[in-house]
Design a protein around this motif. Sequence first.
Motif, PDB file in Angstrom:
ATOM      1  N   GLY A   1     110.704  46.480  20.356  1.00  0.00           N
ATOM      2  CA  GLY A   1     109.505  46.167  20.169  1.00  0.00           C
ATOM      3  C   GLY A   1     108.549  46.859  21.473  1.00  0.00           C
ATOM      4  N   GLY A   2     109.513  47.096  22.627  1.00  0.00           N
ATOM      5  CA  GLY A   2     108.807  47.572  23.719  1.00  0.00           C
ATOM      6  C   GLY A   2     108.563  49.005  23.551  1.00  0.00           C
ATOM      7  N   GLY A   3     107.956  49.597  24.491  1.00  0.00           N
ATOM      8  CA  GLY A   3     107.630  51.163  24.574  1.00  0.00           C
ATOM      9  C   GLY A   3     106.612  51.490  25.123  1.00  0.00           C
ATOM     10  N   LEU A   4     105.948  52.769  25.101  1.00  0.00           N
ATOM     11  CA  LEU A   4     104.683  53.062  25.957  1.00  0.00           C
ATOM     12  C   LEU A   4     103.482  53.085  25.190  1.00  0.00           C
ATOM     13  CD1 LEU A   4     103.593  54.834  28.315  1.00  0.00           C
ATOM     14  CD2 LEU A   4     104.235  56.806  27.301  1.00  0.00           C
ATOM     15  N   VAL A   5     102.299  52.268  25.613  1.00  0.00           N
ATOM     16  CA  VAL A   5     101.114  52.166  25.182  1.00  0.00           C
ATOM     17  C   VAL A   5     100.015  52.471  26.133  1.00  0.00           C
ATOM     18  CG1 VAL A   5     101.191  49.593  25.546  1.00  0.00           C
ATOM     19  CG2 VAL A   5      99.691  50.679  23.518  1.00  0.00           C
ATOM     20  N   GLN A   6      98.950  52.780  25.715  1.00  0.00           N
ATOM     21  CA  GLN A   6      97.764  52.880  26.574  1.00  0.00           C
ATOM     22  C   GLN A   6      97.080  51.576  26.958  1.00  0.00           C
ATOM     23  OE1 GLN A   6      95.373  56.097  24.728  1.00  0.00           O
ATOM     24  NE2 GLN A   6      96.273  57.607  26.069  1.00  0.00           N
ATOM     25  N   ALA A   7      96.476  51.411  27.895  1.00  0.00           N
ATOM     26  CA  ALA A   7      95.556  50.426  28.128  1.00  0.00           C
ATOM     27  C   ALA A   7      94.728  50.015  26.928  1.00  0.00           C
ATOM     28  CB  ALA A   7      95.115  50.457  29.442  1.00  0.00           C
ATOM     29  N   GLY A   8      94.575  48.916  26.654  1.00  0.00           N
ATOM     30  CA  GLY A   8      93.969  48.352  25.537  1.00  0.00           C
ATOM     31  C   GLY A   8      94.666  48.297  24.095  1.00  0.00           C
ATOM     32  N   GLY A   9      95.807  48.900  24.122  1.00  0.00           N
ATOM     33  CA  GLY A   9      96.564  48.911  23.073  1.00  0.00           C
ATOM     34  C   GLY A   9      97.596  47.702  22.888  1.00  0.00           C
ATOM     35  N   SER A  10      98.233  48.030  21.899  1.00  0.00           N
ATOM     36  CA  SER A  10      98.941  46.478  21.519  1.00  0.00           C
ATOM     37  C   SER A  10     100.502  46.816  21.200  1.00  0.00           C
ATOM     38  CB  SER A  10      98.537  45.818  20.131  1.00  0.00           C
ATOM     39  OG  SER A  10      97.122  45.488  20.308  1.00  0.00           O
ATOM     40  N   LEU A  11     101.241  45.745  21.197  1.00  0.00           N
ATOM     41  CA  LEU A  11     102.687  46.100  20.911  1.00  0.00           C
ATOM     42  C   LEU A  11     103.346  44.530  20.470  1.00  0.00           C
ATOM     43  CD1 LEU A  11     104.339  47.780  23.972  1.00  0.00           C
ATOM     44  CD2 LEU A  11     104.000  48.648  21.622  1.00  0.00           C
ATOM     45  N   ARG A  12     104.175  44.511  19.600  1.00  0.00           N
ATOM     46  CA  ARG A  12     104.849  43.206  19.313  1.00  0.00           C
ATOM     47  C   ARG A  12     106.381  43.203  19.597  1.00  0.00           C
ATOM     48  NH1 ARG A  12     105.352  40.669  13.109  1.00  0.00           N
ATOM     49  NH2 ARG A  12     107.033  42.311  12.967  1.00  0.00           N
ATOM     50  N   LEU A  13     106.829  42.359  20.414  1.00  0.00           N
ATOM     51  CA  LEU A  13     107.899  42.351  20.722  1.00  0.00           C
ATOM     52  C   LEU A  13     108.658  41.230  19.857  1.00  0.00           C
ATOM     53  CD1 LEU A  13     107.980  42.079  24.620  1.00  0.00           C
ATOM     54  CD2 LEU A  13     108.015  44.270  23.539  1.00  0.00           C
ATOM     55  N   SER A  14     110.045  41.578  19.380  1.00  0.00           N
ATOM     56  CA  SER A  14     110.699  40.744  18.626  1.00  0.00           C
ATOM     57  C   SER A  14     111.995  40.323  19.301  1.00  0.00           C
ATOM     58  CB  SER A  14     111.075  41.325  17.449  1.00  0.00           C
ATOM     59  OG  SER A  14     110.227  41.886  16.687  1.00  0.00           O
ATOM     60  N   CYS A  15     112.240  39.081  19.043  1.00  0.00           N
ATOM     61  CA  CYS A  15     113.724  38.536  19.763  1.00  0.00           C
ATOM     62  C   CYS A  15     114.352  37.851  18.518  1.00  0.00           C
ATOM     63  CB  CYS A  15     113.417  37.742  20.773  1.00  0.00           C
ATOM     64  SG  CYS A  15     115.041  36.803  21.602  1.00  0.00           S
ATOM     65  N   ALA A  16     115.588  38.577  18.050  1.00  0.00           N
ATOM     66  CA  ALA A  16     116.161  37.998  17.034  1.00  0.00           C
ATOM     67  C   ALA A  16     117.689  37.446  17.189  1.00  0.00           C
ATOM     68  CB  ALA A  16     116.082  38.997  15.958  1.00  0.00           C
ATOM     69  N   ALA A  17     118.101  36.309  16.795  1.00  0.00           N
ATOM     70  CA  ALA A  17     119.222  35.792  16.752  1.00  0.00           C
ATOM     71  C   ALA A  17     120.413  36.593  15.803  1.00  0.00           C
ATOM     72  CB  ALA A  17     119.527  34.397  16.728  1.00  0.00           C
ATOM     73  N   SER A  18     121.466  36.871  16.286  1.00  0.00           N
ATOM     74  CA  SER A  18     122.374  37.591  15.404  1.00  0.00           C
ATOM     75  C   SER A  18     123.041  36.771  14.447  1.00  0.00           C
ATOM     76  CB  SER A  18     123.428  38.329  16.491  1.00  0.00           C
ATOM     77  OG  SER A  18     124.211  37.449  16.943  1.00  0.00           O
ATOM     78  N   LYS A  19     123.249  35.492  14.413  1.00  0.00           N
ATOM     79  CA  LYS A  19     123.711  34.704  13.505  1.00  0.00           C
ATOM     80  C   LYS A  19     122.750  33.732  12.924  1.00  0.00           C
ATOM     81  CE  LYS A  19     128.529  35.085  14.868  1.00  0.00           C
ATOM     82  NZ  LYS A  19     129.832  34.281  15.097  1.00  0.00           N
ATOM     83  N   SER A  20     122.549  33.422  11.609  1.00  0.00           N
ATOM     84  CA  SER A  20     121.823  32.642  10.753  1.00  0.00           C
ATOM     85  C   SER A  20     122.130  30.936  11.327  1.00  0.00           C
ATOM     86  CB  SER A  20     121.939  32.937   9.433  1.00  0.00           C
ATOM     87  OG  SER A  20     123.193  32.454   8.828  1.00  0.00           O
ATOM     88  N   THR A  21     123.281  30.801  11.719  1.00  0.00           N
ATOM     89  CA  THR A  21     124.006  29.486  12.293  1.00  0.00           C
ATOM     90  C   THR A  21     123.376  29.101  13.536  1.00  0.00           C
ATOM     91  OG1 THR A  21     125.811  30.445  12.828  1.00  0.00           O
ATOM     92  CG2 THR A  21     126.194  29.702  10.802  1.00  0.00           C
ATOM     93  N   PHE A  22     122.788  30.000  14.188  1.00  0.00           N
ATOM     94  CA  PHE A  22     121.971  29.772  15.500  1.00  0.00           C
ATOM     95  C   PHE A  22     120.742  29.289  15.261  1.00  0.00           C
ATOM     96  CE2 PHE A  22     121.473  29.161  20.001  1.00  0.00           C
ATOM     97  CZ  PHE A  22     120.593  30.072  20.222  1.00  0.00           C
ATOM     98  N   THR A  23     120.279  28.081  15.402  1.00  0.00           N
ATOM     99  CA  THR A  23     118.844  27.717  15.206  1.00  0.00           C
ATOM    100  C   THR A  23     118.243  27.977  16.595  1.00  0.00           C
ATOM    101  OG1 THR A  23     119.468  26.413  13.323  1.00  0.00           O
ATOM    102  CG2 THR A  23     117.346  25.869  14.608  1.00  0.00           C
ATOM    103  N   ILE A  24     117.214  28.670  16.709  1.00  0.00           N
ATOM    104  CA  ILE A  24     116.226  28.711  17.819  1.00  0.00           C
ATOM    105  C   ILE A  24     115.448  27.514  17.884  1.00  0.00           C
ATOM    106  CG2 ILE A  24     114.454  29.992  19.316  1.00  0.00           C
ATOM    107  CD1 ILE A  24     115.627  32.418  17.889  1.00  0.00           C
ATOM    108  N   ASN A  25     115.264  26.654  18.939  1.00  0.00           N
ATOM    109  CA  ASN A  25     114.553  25.594  19.114  1.00  0.00           C
ATOM    110  C   ASN A  25     113.384  25.972  20.082  1.00  0.00           C
ATOM    111  OD1 ASN A  25     116.381  23.835  17.360  1.00  0.00           O
ATOM    112  ND2 ASN A  25     117.576  23.476  19.099  1.00  0.00           N
ATOM    113  N   ALA A  26     113.592  26.272  21.186  1.00  0.00           N
ATOM    114  CA  ALA A  26     112.773  26.883  21.998  1.00  0.00           C
ATOM    115  C   ALA A  26     113.044  28.064  22.765  1.00  0.00           C
ATOM    116  CB  ALA A  26     112.657  25.793  23.395  1.00  0.00           C
ATOM    117  N   MET A  27     111.897  28.771  23.034  1.00  0.00           N
ATOM    118  CA  MET A  27     112.246  30.029  23.499  1.00  0.00           C
ATOM    119  C   MET A  27     111.106  30.464  24.842  1.00  0.00           C
ATOM    120  SD  MET A  27     112.107  33.937  21.586  1.00  0.00           S
ATOM    121  CE  MET A  27     113.705  33.394  21.419  1.00  0.00           C
ATOM    122  N   VAL A  28     111.527  31.255  25.748  1.00  0.00           N
ATOM    123  CA  VAL A  28     110.670  31.540  26.599  1.00  0.00           C
ATOM    124  C   VAL A  28     110.886  33.201  26.891  1.00  0.00           C
ATOM    125  CG1 VAL A  28     110.118  31.448  28.940  1.00  0.00           C
ATOM    126  CG2 VAL A  28     111.324  29.453  27.859  1.00  0.00           C
TER     127      VAL A  28
END
Length: 120
Positions: free
Chosen positions: A8-35
């Motif tokens: 989701g990273g990239g180049l954007v002009q000031a005032g614009g928007s981006l959405r970053l994603s962080c995905a775990a590769s296995k469904s057997t890993f449960t994300i409890n907390a994230m920073v």
Amino acid sequence: QVQLTESGGGLVQAGGSLRLSCAASKSTFTINAMVWYRQAPGKQRELVARISSGGSTNYADSVKGRFTFSRDNAKNTVYLQMNSLKPEDTAVYSCNAQGTLYPDRYLELWGQGTLVTVSS
């Protein structure tokens, strides 16, 4: 082996928007907390936003009101919506996840980082 993949990273002009994603590769890993952290060139890494296992969120003062956490448990993915971006938001953004690999193994994982560049 479980990995975190950011996108989701990239180049954007000031005032614009981006959405970053962080995905775990296995469904057997449960994300409890994230920073989400970021590190700008020549600067120390700083905490941007945090979501706890209970769902409570904290944001750095510099991004409060502009950045928002969300998560899709079905996709085992956490998102960081970034609005009203400023040039000073330019940095490499990294996610750090604490969670449980089924059935009960605690893991702390890091993503590879994604570059966000905001032009003025």
